[in-house]
Enzyme design. Sequence first.
Site: not given
Length: 180
Positions: A7-9, A15, A17, A89, A91, A127
Site C-alpha cells: 500500500d502507499r499511504d 498518511d 486523514d 483506484c 474512485h 496499514d
Amino acid sequence: MKLIVLDRDGVINQDSDNFVKTTEEWIPIPGSLEAIGRLCQAGWTVAVATNQSGLARGLFDASVLSDMHFKMQCLAMDHGGRIDLIVHCPHGPDDGCDCRKPQPGLFRRIADHFKLPDLSGVPVVGDSHRDLHAGMLLGGVPCLVKTGKGQRTLQNPLPPGTQVFDDLSAVADHLLGKTR
C-alpha cells in the site's frame, strides 16, 4: 519471481486523514525507501496498490498524482530501489467499482501484469484491514505495519495468518532474514 505488494499511504509515506494532496505533503516514512532499495537489491519485484479517492473528491488531479508517484520513484531509486508497477483506484467510496480496496481489482491487475494466476504466497503489506483483505482474496500473505493507520487497525481482529511488523523496514528485514 519474488513479488511484494505495498500500500502507499501509511506504508511508504506518511498518511493523513485530510488526504495527501500535493508532492510537498508526500513525505516518506523513515526507512521505507531504504527498505524498498534493500528488497530490490535482493531480487524482489515491488508493486504498489493504492486507493486514491482524492481524485474523485476533486482534492487533486491525475497530474498531481503522477507527480507524487514520480517523486516516490525517484526517491526509491536514490536508495537503490525501484517500483515496477503502481496501480491506483481513482474512485470514491460509494462509486461501486471493483478496484477500490477491499475489492480485489487492483490486485488482479498486478497479477495480470506479471502474468500470474493469482498472488499466492505474495506478501501484501498494508496499514488497514482493507489492504489486507483485498490482497488475501487473491492468495496474498497479509502483513500489517504499525505505521499509518496500523495502530488503529490492531484494535480489531486481524485476518487469520496476518503478520505484524513495526514498519516496512521490519518487513524487509523479515523477508531478507535479518533481525533489527
